[in-house]
Design a protein around this motif. Structure first.
Motif, PDB file in Angstrom:
ATOM      1  N   GLY A 161     -15.629  17.590   0.365  1.00 50.85           N
ATOM      2  CA  GLY A 161     -15.634  16.377   1.172  1.00 50.85           C
ATOM      3  C   GLY A 161     -15.819  15.131   0.322  1.00 50.85           C
ATOM      4  N   ALA A 162     -16.726  15.192  -0.651  1.00 51.42           N
ATOM      5  CA  ALA A 162     -16.949  14.054  -1.532  1.00 51.42           C
ATOM      6  C   ALA A 162     -15.712  13.766  -2.389  1.00 51.42           C
ATOM      7  CB  ALA A 162     -18.158  14.320  -2.422  1.00 51.42           C
ATOM      8  N   ALA A 163     -15.078  14.843  -2.868  1.00 50.04           N
ATOM      9  CA  ALA A 163     -13.868  14.657  -3.677  1.00 50.04           C
ATOM     10  C   ALA A 163     -12.754  14.028  -2.843  1.00 50.04           C
ATOM     11  CB  ALA A 163     -13.409  15.999  -4.243  1.00 50.04           C
ATOM     12  N   GLY A 164     -12.590  14.479  -1.604  1.00 49.84           N
ATOM     13  CA  GLY A 164     -11.573  13.892  -0.727  1.00 49.84           C
ATOM     14  C   GLY A 164     -11.831  12.421  -0.464  1.00 49.84           C
ATOM     15  N   ALA A 165     -13.096  12.079  -0.195  1.00 51.02           N
ATOM     16  CA  ALA A 165     -13.436  10.672   0.034  1.00 51.02           C
ATOM     17  C   ALA A 165     -13.165   9.841  -1.204  1.00 51.02           C
ATOM     18  CB  ALA A 165     -14.900  10.565   0.444  1.00 51.02           C
ATOM     19  N   LEU A 166     -13.460  10.390  -2.379  1.00 55.25           N
ATOM     20  CA  LEU A 166     -13.225   9.667  -3.632  1.00 55.25           C
ATOM     21  C   LEU A 166     -11.734   9.447  -3.870  1.00 55.25           C
ATOM     22  CD1 LEU A 166     -14.688   8.516  -6.136  1.00 55.25           C
ATOM     23  CD2 LEU A 166     -14.302  10.720  -7.242  1.00 55.25           C
ATOM     24  N   LEU A 167     -10.932  10.480  -3.596  1.00 54.53           N
ATOM     25  CA  LEU A 167      -9.487  10.363  -3.803  1.00 54.53           C
ATOM     26  C   LEU A 167      -8.857   9.349  -2.853  1.00 54.53           C
ATOM     27  CD1 LEU A 167      -8.402  14.084  -4.375  1.00 54.53           C
ATOM     28  CD2 LEU A 167      -8.509  12.226  -6.053  1.00 54.53           C
ATOM     29  N   GLN A 168      -9.475   9.150  -1.689  1.00 54.48           N
ATOM     30  CA  GLN A 168      -8.958   8.151  -0.756  1.00 54.48           C
ATOM     31  C   GLN A 168      -9.482   6.761  -1.076  1.00 54.48           C
ATOM     32  OE1 GLN A 168      -8.913   9.532   3.538  1.00 54.48           O
ATOM     33  NE2 GLN A 168     -10.092  11.159   2.604  1.00 54.48           N
ATOM     34  N   ALA A 169     -10.766   6.671  -1.369  1.00 54.63           N
ATOM     35  CA  ALA A 169     -11.384   5.359  -1.544  1.00 54.63           C
ATOM     36  C   ALA A 169     -10.981   4.684  -2.841  1.00 54.63           C
ATOM     37  CB  ALA A 169     -12.907   5.492  -1.478  1.00 54.63           C
ATOM     38  N   THR A 170     -10.851   5.463  -3.919  1.00 57.05           N
ATOM     39  CA  THR A 170     -10.584   4.852  -5.224  1.00 57.05           C
ATOM     40  C   THR A 170      -9.259   4.089  -5.262  1.00 57.05           C
ATOM     41  OG1 THR A 170     -11.914   6.535  -6.338  1.00 57.05           O
ATOM     42  CG2 THR A 170     -10.350   5.303  -7.686  1.00 57.05           C
ATOM     43  N   PRO A 171      -8.111   4.706  -4.868  1.00 57.55           N
ATOM     44  CA  PRO A 171      -6.861   3.927  -4.882  1.00 57.55           C
ATOM     45  C   PRO A 171      -6.910   2.711  -3.963  1.00 57.55           C
ATOM     46  CG  PRO A 171      -6.402   6.277  -4.670  1.00 57.55           C
ATOM     47  CD  PRO A 171      -7.866   6.105  -4.475  1.00 57.55           C
ATOM     48  N   TYR A 172      -7.552   2.881  -2.798  1.00 60.17           N
ATOM     49  CA  TYR A 172      -7.612   1.769  -1.848  1.00 60.17           C
ATOM     50  C   TYR A 172      -8.425   0.609  -2.426  1.00 60.17           C
ATOM     51  CZ  TYR A 172      -8.743  -0.918   2.328  1.00 60.17           C
ATOM     52  OH  TYR A 172      -8.906  -1.932   3.232  1.00 60.17           O
ATOM     53  N   LEU A 173      -9.590   0.903  -2.995  1.00 56.09           N
ATOM     54  CA  LEU A 173     -10.444  -0.148  -3.545  1.00 56.09           C
ATOM     55  C   LEU A 173      -9.797  -0.820  -4.752  1.00 56.09           C
ATOM     56  CD1 LEU A 173     -13.959   1.552  -3.273  1.00 56.09           C
ATOM     57  CD2 LEU A 173     -13.005  -0.254  -1.818  1.00 56.09           C
ATOM     58  N   LEU A 174      -9.144  -0.027  -5.613  1.00 57.16           N
ATOM     59  CA  LEU A 174      -8.452  -0.615  -6.761  1.00 57.16           C
ATOM     60  C   LEU A 174      -7.313  -1.524  -6.307  1.00 57.16           C
ATOM     61  CD1 LEU A 174      -8.294   2.404  -9.257  1.00 57.16           C
ATOM     62  CD2 LEU A 174      -9.754   0.368  -9.402  1.00 57.16           C
ATOM     63  N   HIS A 175      -6.600  -1.079  -5.280  1.00 53.03           N
ATOM     64  CA  HIS A 175      -5.505  -1.881  -4.729  1.00 53.03           C
ATOM     65  C   HIS A 175      -6.033  -3.210  -4.191  1.00 53.03           C
ATOM     66  CE1 HIS A 175      -1.861  -2.924  -2.508  1.00 53.03           C
ATOM     67  NE2 HIS A 175      -2.624  -3.108  -1.449  1.00 53.03           N
ATOM     68  N   GLN A 176      -7.115  -3.153  -3.418  1.00 54.31           N
ATOM     69  CA  GLN A 176      -7.682  -4.366  -2.853  1.00 54.31           C
ATOM     70  C   GLN A 176      -8.226  -5.286  -3.945  1.00 54.31           C
ATOM     71  OE1 GLN A 176      -7.887  -5.380   0.433  1.00 54.31           O
ATOM     72  NE2 GLN A 176      -6.561  -3.674   0.989  1.00 54.31           N
ATOM     73  N   LEU A 177      -8.918  -4.720  -4.918  1.00 58.26           N
ATOM     74  CA  LEU A 177      -9.515  -5.522  -5.977  1.00 58.26           C
ATOM     75  C   LEU A 177      -8.441  -6.215  -6.818  1.00 58.26           C
ATOM     76  CD1 LEU A 177     -12.182  -6.305  -7.365  1.00 58.26           C
ATOM     77  CD2 LEU A 177     -11.904  -4.287  -8.837  1.00 58.26           C
ATOM     78  N   ARG A 178      -7.433  -5.461  -7.244  1.00 57.97           N
ATOM     79  CA  ARG A 178      -6.371  -6.051  -8.064  1.00 57.97           C
ATOM     80  C   ARG A 178      -5.577  -7.094  -7.268  1.00 57.97           C
ATOM     81  NH1 ARG A 178      -0.887  -4.064  -9.949  1.00 57.97           N
ATOM     82  NH2 ARG A 178      -0.522  -5.198 -11.895  1.00 57.97           N
ATOM     83  N   ARG A 227       0.831  -1.198   0.000  1.00 55.88           N
ATOM     84  CA  ARG A 227       0.000   0.000   0.000  1.00 55.88           C
ATOM     85  C   ARG A 227       0.865   1.247   0.000  1.00 55.88           C
ATOM     86  NH1 ARG A 227      -3.636  -2.500   3.870  1.00 55.88           N
ATOM     87  NH2 ARG A 227      -2.600  -1.344   5.522  1.00 55.88           N
ATOM     88  N   PHE A 228       0.189   2.407  -0.115  1.00 55.59           N
ATOM     89  CA  PHE A 228       0.904   3.685  -0.068  1.00 55.59           C
ATOM     90  C   PHE A 228       1.706   3.764   1.227  1.00 55.59           C
ATOM     91  CE2 PHE A 228       1.382   8.185   0.823  1.00 55.59           C
ATOM     92  CZ  PHE A 228       1.717   8.698  -0.418  1.00 55.59           C
ATOM     93  N   PRO A 229       2.963   4.223   1.191  1.00 54.44           N
ATOM     94  CA  PRO A 229       3.787   4.273   2.400  1.00 54.44           C
ATOM     95  C   PRO A 229       3.083   4.997   3.534  1.00 54.44           C
ATOM     96  CG  PRO A 229       5.083   4.834   0.481  1.00 54.44           C
ATOM     97  CD  PRO A 229       3.657   4.750   0.017  1.00 54.44           C
ATOM     98  N   SER A 230       3.159   4.428   4.726  1.00 58.16           N
ATOM     99  CA  SER A 230       2.508   5.028   5.889  1.00 58.16           C
ATOM    100  C   SER A 230       3.325   6.201   6.404  1.00 58.16           C
ATOM    101  CB  SER A 230       2.349   4.000   7.000  1.00 58.16           C
ATOM    102  OG  SER A 230       3.610   3.517   7.417  1.00 58.16           O
ATOM    103  N   THR A 231       2.665   7.095   7.113  1.00 58.26           N
ATOM    104  CA  THR A 231       3.334   8.232   7.723  1.00 58.26           C
ATOM    105  C   THR A 231       3.663   7.898   9.167  1.00 58.26           C
ATOM    106  OG1 THR A 231       1.264   9.209   8.459  1.00 58.26           O
ATOM    107  CG2 THR A 231       2.020   9.792   6.254  1.00 58.26           C
TER     108      THR A 231
END
Length: 417
Positions: A383-400, A340-344
């Motif tokens: 707020g919706a754009a922020g949620a989309l920017l977070q959820a999309t990479p995470y869901l694609l990562h999990q799905l792939r 996943r994306f490097p943690s902080t």
């Protein structure tokens, strides 16, 4: 990039002091927000003609295999040699003195922060600055909105904009990283990916490791470059070993157990110290493995030695932690977390806070929408754009990961990506 003059003159480096002890070496905060410098293994202090400090660094920070070794697993002259520090100082004509007593008068006691010479933090400074500034701004606006009971439109919009900047900065960082890699790509002579000996549905390695996955074969690699050998693990971390200079890798060694079965390849530096290794079964034991081994020998043009272990040594090889010994298949859940994306510094809580910030923007925007339609709509959209920017990479990562990358590696050779 900072430059340091050598020789007598204003702030010129005339000598170096190697503080070969962790006692008395000052710790420091450096790099990004809440990123603490690890306990130093030692310290090299570059000093001017008056004994003043020009620069200082921990040689272990310039040692590729340091992360896989125990604290001070390499020390003394061997640490200086492996990291290339002794050769660098000799080439620059800078005399080196060793201080093994914390009370040695040559050690500078109060070094300033600006004297630290570090490879730098995991994230670029601009990204850390944006995240830190946005986090502080969001927390201030959130606190005022929460405890004042007010629904100030400017505060709501400010909090929403700050919450959106976090995932936006991540997106920009990804593009910035890709661009940097494409600007001046290294000359790659060979790319070697794992060719595991055992693969198949539900199969497991004979040594107890999970079956090699598609992710392991595609994302882990050894690159032979013009001047370096680069090992890349599942997390995307790269470890660069030199092919030139006094501290370069000078030979390869095939290691076999007491029965004669091959167990690994060791990369040897001067004085035959093992700089890195690759387990044979995971990297060369399967279909295409002999091609991998021939390609490695041809690209590096290094002499090959052979070593046969005794029955007792076969059970404990490698005897000590070595770079590359952990570049083996891992369970699917662990592999997903590593890739996943490097943690902080805040770890998982960083993503949780950003998700809460986006949700808070939508909620507060909806609350003020009647009295402040433009501010409310802006907050909800951000707020919706922020949620989309977070959820999309995470869901694609999990799905792939679940649909493709976590499947057992096929018995055919995989394309290198």
């Amino acid at each position: 990039m900072r430059r340091y003059a050598v020789g007598a003159g204003q702030n010129g480096v005339v000598q170096a002091v190697f503080v070969d002890t962790a006692v008395g070496v000052p710790s420091a905060w450096f790099g990004g927000l809440l990123e603490e410098r690890p306990q130093p293994w030692a310290e090299v202090q570059l000093q001017d003609s008056s004994g003043g400090l020009v620069g200082r660094f921990d040689p272990a920070e310039w040692l590729p295999e340091a992360a896989d070794l125990p604290h001070r697993g390499v020390h003394g002259e061997q640490l200086l040699a492996r990291s290339g520090v002794s050769a660098l100082l000799a080439a620059a004509g800078i005399p080196l003195y060793t201080a093994r007593d914390a009370a040695d008068p040559r050690i500078v006691r109060r070094p300033g922060r600006r004297t630290a010479m570090s490879p730098g933090p995991a994230f670029p400074h601009w990204y850390t600055g944006v995240r830190a500034s946005a986090g502080c701004l969001w927390f201030a606006a959130f606190t005022l909105l929460l405890f004042s009971g007010a629904t100030s439109a400017p505060l709501v919009v400010t909090a929403a904009a700050a919450a959106l900047s976090g995932p936006s900065a991540r997106l920009v960082l990804r593009g910035w990283t890709r661009r940097r890699r494409s600007v001046c790509p290294p000359v790659v002579l060979a790319r070697i990916s794992p060719r595991p000996a055992v693969a198949g549905e539900g199969a497991a390695q004979a040594d107890g490791l999970p079956a090699a996955s598609v992710r392991f074969c595609l994302h882990t690699e050894l690159r032979v470059q013009k001047d370096d050998l680069v090992l890349k693990d599942l997390a995307g971390s790269e470890y660069w070993l030199p092919r030139r200079g006094p501290h370069a890798v000078v030979s390869l060694r095939q290691v076999s157990d007491h029965t004669g079965a091959l167990v690994g390849i060791e990369f040897l530096g001067p004085d035959t110290q093992t700089r890195a290794l690759l387990p044979w079964d995971q990297w060369f034991g399967g279909l295409g493995g002999h091609t991998n081994w021939a390609q490695l020998r041809q690209a590096t043009a290094l002499p090959v030695q052979e070593r046969r272990l005794s029955r007792k040594a076969s059970a404990f090889w490698p005897r000590h932690p070595v770079l590359g010994s952990r570049m083996v298949p891992v369970p699917a859940r662990e592999a997903r977390a590593l890739s996943r994306f490097p943690s902080t510094a805040a770890g998982v809580s960083s993503t949780a806070i950003m998700a809460f910030g986006s949700l808070f923007s939508v909620m507060t925007g909806a609350r003020i929408a009647e009295g402040h339609p433009w501010a409310g709509a802006s907050a909800v959209l951000m707020g919706a754009a922020g949620a989309l920017l977070q959820a999309t990479p995470y869901l694609l990562h999990q799905l792939r990961s679940r649909r493709t990358l976590e499947r057992p590696a096929p018995t055919r050779e995989l394309p290198i990506t």
